[in-house]
Enzyme design. Structure first.
Site, short mmCIF file in Angstrom:
data_model
loop_
_atom_site.label_atom_id
_atom_site.label_comp_id
_atom_site.label_asym_id
_atom_site.label_seq_id
_atom_site.Cartn_x
_atom_site.Cartn_y
_atom_site.Cartn_z
N SER A 1 -1.95 10.06 3.41
CA SER A 1 -2.12 10.42 2.00
C SER A 1 -3.35 9.71 1.45
CB SER A 1 -0.88 10.04 1.18
OG SER A 1 -0.73 8.63 1.14
N ILE B 1 -6.80 8.21 0.13
CA ILE B 1 -8.13 8.03 0.71
C ILE B 1 -8.11 8.24 2.22
CG2 ILE B 1 -9.95 6.33 1.14
CD1 ILE B 1 -10.02 7.23 -1.69
N SER C 1 -11.18 -3.86 -2.16
CA SER C 1 -10.91 -3.46 -3.54
C SER C 1 -11.71 -4.34 -4.48
CB SER C 1 -9.42 -3.60 -3.84
OG SER C 1 -9.18 -3.52 -5.23
N TYR D 1 -2.47 -9.52 -3.87
CA TYR D 1 -3.36 -8.42 -3.48
C TYR D 1 -4.82 -8.88 -3.52
CZ TYR D 1 -5.54 -3.75 -3.79
OH TYR D 1 -6.31 -2.63 -3.59
N LYS E 1 -7.51 -9.14 -0.42
CA LYS E 1 -8.76 -8.38 -0.48
C LYS E 1 -9.98 -9.30 -0.39
CE LYS E 1 -7.05 -4.32 -0.49
NZ LYS E 1 -7.23 -3.51 0.72
N THR F 1 -4.79 7.88 -6.56
CA THR F 1 -4.07 7.91 -5.29
C THR F 1 -2.61 7.56 -5.54
OG1 THR F 1 -4.40 5.55 -4.81
CG2 THR F 1 -6.15 7.06 -4.11
#
Length: 500
Positions: free
Chosen positions: A55, A57, A190, A218, A222, A251
């Protein structure tokens, strides 16, 4: 949050509104040097792996690559969603036979190792380009607002984005990438990394006393990806290693993470607008890519904005020592060495102390039992045939076996790396001898050279071999007992049929 962290977060948001949105993409696209490149590129014969490919990207990237003629391996967690996505991609790109699904949870070490073995086995079955890998896209990940541990006991966001989903998978793939001209490893990071430096290991892994914050977990992962790509770019100059940002794109992951708050990110990019800059990194002339850089829409971007008036500042930067510590600990944790006691308990297997006479070890060896690699599973009549080259230090290995009724041959070359001749470094031949140098340890050999036990440093694989196709049961039990004493999990041993 300190003042400069607050400044970095504020400036990230303002910068993002200008560059990460659909409006930003349209502005950047107007300046593209080769706007038509993606329309004309031909990827026939090339091989790519895309993670998180069912799904968003990942699916968009996979569909483009397949449409342009590439062989695409989609690593996905859900079989149902993966097969549905594959069907759509095949139908859209007339790509029957070139799109393959590999199932794995990339937050788990065991799954990453298994899925890499499956990819290698499938490529080897395709012919002489068995190690051909033009590109790996590390795109899969998870963002959890509450602390979640995987079944292996590692915090989910850290495991999926950095430890296993990028570091371990990329490390396993690197020899194949190095053996392929103009290859590249693309890590989808990100803009969230602008909010923080890579923190202490305890905070990064959520093993310390700090309160868990899903958004910062997160951001830490990243930022770790950015630092990792910088290090890999220096370590592997033959491969273009880059990180990138898809912008603020509509997304399923963004929907789940931000909910109604995603209105602050609008106007969101379409999937194509988020993916096309990443696709460009995969198909552009490698000479145009700057290894180690962080890309958005085909251009390298700043990696820090924690100073006054959008300057880099220092609050989100790490020292060389901190980066070295991160790399060392990633290596430890990716190989199941997560505390000092366990590191001692899991000391690597060593070759036997007693030297062997190499000429006596040559000749035919029947594999009686093994802890099989993925490649060994389901095979029969496995035989290793060794011979010395003229130097007397290189062993040529012919491994023959059967899959069903088909006879197979895998040629290998082994360099003897210790004076006792009990430790070898093996390179498989798939069209050419690939530079893997896999460890091969002789851990037991009978005085009359009638039986031997071969292992690898982490004890994941084992081979019990003899000069005859069968062994008396009591002798085989004796060798299995020896293996258990050396730390092998003998419950994993299977007997290899010898029917010839």
């Amino acid at each position: 949050m300190g003042f400069w962290n607050f400044a970095a977060t504020t400036q990230f948001f303002l910068y993002g509104k200008r560059h990460f949105t659909r409006t930003g993409w349209e502005s950047h696209k107007a300046k593209y040097e080769q706007p038509e490149l993606l329309e004309t590129v031909d990827l026939k014969g090339q091989v790519f792996i895309v993670t998180g490919a069912n799904s968003g990207i990942g699916k968009e990237i996979s569909q483009f690559l397949a449409t342009k003629g590439a062989n695409v391996y989609m690593i996905c967690r859900s079989k149902e969603r993966a097969e549905a996505a594959k069907a759509e991609i095949v139908a859209a790109g007339n790509a029957e036979g070139r799109v393959h699904v590999l199932l794995a949870d990339l937050s788990l070490e065991a799954d990453v190792r298994r899925v890499w073995d499956e990819f290698c086995a499938h490529r080897m079955q395709q012919g002489s380009d068995g190690v051909h890998l033009n590109g790996l896209v590390c795109n899969a990940g998870a963002l959890s607002n509450s602390k979640t541990l995987t079944s292996e006991g590692v915090e989910l966001t850290f495991a999926a984005h950095l430890l296993f989903g990028t570091y371990l998978l990329g490390s396993l793939a690197m020899p194949c990438l190095e053996a392929t001209q103009q290859s590249r490893l693309v890590v989808v990071s990100s803009g969230g990394m602008y909010n923080s430096a890579f923190p202490s290991w305890e905070d990064a892994t959520a093993t310390g006393s700090s309160k868990y914050d899903g958004q910062f977990a997160y951001a830490y992962a990243k930022r770790g990806q950015i630092l990792l790509c910088e290090e890999w770019a220096r370590m592997y100059p033959q491969v273009k290693v880059v990180s990138c940002h898809p912008g603020w794109t509509s997304t399923p992951g963004v929907d789940a993470a931000y909910g109604t708050s995603q209105s602050y990110l609008e106007p969101l990019r379409t999937l194509w607008q988020g993916a096309e800059g990443i696709i460009w990194l995969l198909v552009a002339d490698a000479a145009k890519l700057k290894s180690g850089e962080f890309y958005l829409d085909r251009e390298p971007q700043v990696k820090h904005m924690g100073g006054a008036f959008f300057t880099e500042g220092s609050v989100t930067k790490n020292s060389p020592g901190e980066v070295a510590d991160m790399m060392r600990l990633l290596e430890d944790w990716a190989n199941d060495r997560r505390d000092s006691a366990k590191r001692v308990a899991s000391a690597p297997l060593k070759a036997m102390d007693q030297p062997i006479e190499l000429p006596k070890f040559m000749g035919k060896w029947y594999v009686i039992a093994n802890i099989p690699t993925y490649f060994d599973k389901g095979t029969s009549d496995n035989v290793e045939n060794y011979s010395l080259d003229d130097s007397g230090k290189t062993v040529m290995v012919d491994f023959t076996y059967k899959q069903g009724t088909s006879s197979k041959l895998l040629q290998q070359k082994a360099e003897v790396v210790n004076d006792k001749c009990t430790q070898w470094a093996i390179s498989p031949k798939i069209g050419f001898f690939i530079p893997l140098r896999l460890a091969y340890l002789i851990v037991d050999c009978a005085e009359d050279y009638s039986t031997t036990i071969i292992g690898v440093p982490d004890r994941r694989y084992l081979w019990i071999m003899a000069r005859t196709p069968t062994l008396p049961e009591e002798k085989l039990v004796e060798l299995i007992d020896k293996s258990r004493a050396m730390g092998f999990d003998t419950t994993q041993i299977v007997r290899v049929p010898q029917n010839s």
